[in-house]
Write an enzyme that holds these catalytic residues in place. Structure first.
Site, short mmCIF file in Angstrom:
data_model
loop_
_atom_site.label_atom_id
_atom_site.label_comp_id
_atom_site.label_asym_id
_atom_site.label_seq_id
_atom_site.Cartn_x
_atom_site.Cartn_y
_atom_site.Cartn_z
N SER A 217 -2.52 -6.83 -1.20
CA SER A 217 -3.35 -6.21 -1.99
C SER A 217 -3.05 -6.51 -3.39
O SER A 217 -3.36 -7.57 -3.60
CB SER A 217 -2.78 -4.71 -1.75
OG SER A 217 -3.65 -3.75 -2.38
N ASP A 456 -10.87 -5.26 6.35
CA ASP A 456 -10.42 -4.61 4.92
C ASP A 456 -11.40 -3.92 4.32
O ASP A 456 -12.47 -4.53 3.97
CB ASP A 456 -9.80 -5.90 4.04
CG ASP A 456 -9.13 -5.29 2.86
OD1 ASP A 456 -9.36 -4.20 2.39
OD2 ASP A 456 -8.23 -6.00 2.53
N HIS A 493 -6.65 -2.82 5.71
CA HIS A 493 -6.31 -3.34 4.45
C HIS A 493 -4.63 -3.71 4.50
O HIS A 493 -3.96 -2.71 4.69
CB HIS A 493 -6.57 -2.28 3.14
CG HIS A 493 -5.87 -2.81 2.03
ND1 HIS A 493 -6.18 -3.93 1.43
CD2 HIS A 493 -5.03 -2.36 1.05
CE1 HIS A 493 -5.84 -4.15 0.09
NE2 HIS A 493 -4.92 -3.28 -0.08
#
Length: 575
Positions: A217, A456, A493
């Site tokens: 991330s 994601d 994610h």
């Protein structure tokens, strides 16, 4: 190495994205596989370990400019564990760098950190790049990738550092201070890295033989920025689901919130604009068109490129003739949602960010959290307070109003702006300068592994694929001798989703850096009942709890061999 022309970079990146897309819906097109180039790059040697008698006298050895060590603690074997395994005995060094009081908001700032040093060290250093807006010194263990890890860098014998990136709370209010913005963007990594190596030398009598940096991330963004700015400091870069154009992704997510608010059946409740039943309907329709494209109907879309051509939201999902009941989408829903997947745009029609691929992970709670909760809870403050010039007034800032009533064109203009106080704009301090130029990394023998979940919901795998295509183009059509991308079908994610999301990318990265063993595949597993790393709540009920799959180095795709169990990686190959 500061980026001097952010507006030009943004336009160039946008052009690269569009150039890597097919047709009017801006879908990434996979090129045919190519033979790795014959160019020979330097081969780095392996690391040699060392031992440390204990932590008792370490504090007296630590002296580094602008650094305060607050504690050195002995951590017993088993005090930490990973995947049910006890982590070996080590020393925890707590401290901070560059303590100061801001003249802009009157608050005190420092770069807080912890460094964990194994008594039995493998000679390697790992910089743990953390996620979100940072602001917390989380336990320095060193991620290996994916969800529910069964190992970590610390357990493997690395010395590992974690930091808060220069501010002491995981909130966006630090954005009022211009130096805190820069530390968060890239400077904390530049300041902490030489300090950590000096501490390691004091502890073991030598600096690390090999240094690695990685995270997912925002941690993936930190790592990509480090690859461009600090290539000489690291030998291996582990990049997960990177938000390497984070400010643009956040504004695109705000655009999504506006769309879902307009579609909502209950005013103010964004999730009623695209309900779970409706998202399940679309996910099943995607699988109906795309699941078998890789040769096996197994609940995974492996051939992402072919799927974008095979699936059409307007054609393949029923249109409601009456009330919404979860078995159809309205014409307005189809139009609005399809536009978001094609790449969100401002009110004036400017494309903000990348397209998103149609995939099987839309019906998960993780997907909905990022799409319906994050724009107001996270993206609003990041855009309004950390990235805009000038920032919003924190005393009166209202995230919901900012998102639902604000202008996307204005937000985009303000993240590109500078002033006498904020001399670098958001695209300068948050993104890697010239991201497709990694010549310094490549030419010294360093390596990069990148992974990205195709479901994601916040950072698009299309964006990362377009970046990798630009990297290939900048390296005579192939970058596989120093950087490889692995797309993870179905993964949300960083973890979760209907996916085989448990894998170790750090070990193959080390083997590539130090032994020259370039990874063509990485085996990934599902996390079902009894998994030592934790259960993935999104795992479909009809999957084996221990399903495995090969993840393939892009542009190759995982395909079924035609025989064997669909729950066994051995039944698939990369083609």
């Amino acid at each position: 190495m500061n980026m001097r022309h952010p507006t030009t970079l943004a336009a160039a990146l946008a052009a690269l994205l569009l150039a890597a897309c097919s047709g009017d819906d801006h879908r990434i097109v996979d090129p045919p596989a190519t033979t790795p180039p014959a160019q020979t790059l330097p081969q780095l040697s392996g690391a040699t370990g060392a031992t440390m008698a204990g932590c008792a006298d370490l504090a007296a050895k630590l002296n580094y400019p602008d650094t305060t060590i607050s504690a050195v603690n002995a951590i017993a074997a088993g005090a930490l564990s990973v995947g049910g395994k006890p982590v070996a005995a080590h020393c925890q060094v707590l401290g901070e760098m560059f303590r100061r009081t801001s003249p802009f908001d009157g608050k005190s700032y420092a770069i807080g950190f912890e460094l964990r040093l194994p008594l039995n060290w493998n000679g390697r250093f790992f910089y743990q790049a953390n996620g979100g807006v940072d602001g917390s010194v989380v336990t320095a263990t060193g991620p290996v990738g994916g969800g529910g890890p069964l190992d970590n860098a610390l357990n493997q014998g690395f010395a590992v550092i974690s930091s808060d990136a220069g501010h002491g709370a995981p909130t966006p209010f630090f954005g009022i201070d211009p130096q805190a913005r820069l530390d968060y963007g890239y400077q904390a990594v530049g300041k902490l890295t030489p300090m950590a190596k000096a501490v390691i030398k004091a502890a073991y009598g030598k600096t690390p033989d090999r240094s690695y940096i990685g995270g997912c991330s925002n941690g993936g963004r930190h790592t990509m920025v480090a690859a461009a700015r600090y290539a000489e400091q690291y030998d291996g870069f582990l990049v997960g689901d990177p938000g390497f154009r984070l400010p643009l992704a956040a504004i695109a997510n705000i655009a999504g919130a506006k769309t879902y608010a307009a579609l909502a059946s209950t005013q103010g409740e964004l999730g009623t604009g695209f309900t779970q039943a409706e998202r399940t309907l679309v996910s099943n329709a995607v699988l109906g068109k795309c699941d078998a494209l890789d040769g096996a109907a197994d609940g995974l879309v492996q051939d992402t490129r072919a799927c974008q051509a095979a699936f059409d939201l307007n054609r393949d999902v029923p249109t409601c003739g009456g009330a919404r009941d979860g078995t159809c989408l309205t014409s307005a829903q189809k139009s609005g949602i399809a536009a978001l997947f094609a790449g969100a745009r401002t009110e004036s029609g400017k494309q903000i960010y990348a397209s998103f691929p149609w995939d099987a992970g839309l019906a998960t709670n993780g997907w909905s959290s990022w799409k319906f909760g994050a724009p107001i809870d996270r993206d609003s403050g990041a855009v309004g307070l950390i990235w805009q010039v000038p920032p919003e007034d924190p005393a009166t800032f209202d995230g919901r109003s900012f998102v639902l009533n604000g202008s996307l064109d204005t937000m985009l203009a303000k993240i590109n702006a500078t002033s006498s106080v904020y001399t670098e704009n958001a695209l300068s301090f948050m993104t890697p300068p010239n991201p497709s130029n990694l010549a310094a990394l490549k030419n010294r023998g360093a390596k990069m592994l990148v992974y990205h979940g195709t479901s994601d919901p916040i950072f698009s795998s299309d964006d990362t694929t377009a970046w990798y295509e630009a990297l290939r183009s900048a390296n005579a059509g192939d970058a596989a001798n120093f950087a490889r991308l692995f797309r993870v079908p179905g993964m949300n994610h960083c973890s979760g989703g209907p996916a085989t999301d448990q894998f170790d990318m750090l070990t193959p990265l080390v083997n590539w850096v130090e032994k020259g063993q370039a990874p063509d595949t990485v085996t990934a597993a599902a996390r079902g009942s009894g998994n030592a790393g934790g259960v993935n709540a999104d795992l479909p009920a009809n999957w084996s709890t221990s399903r495995t799959r090969p993840l393939c180095a892009y542009p190759k795709v995982t395909r079924y061999k035609g025989t064997g169990s669909v729950d066994d990686a051995a039944s698939f190959s990369c083609q």
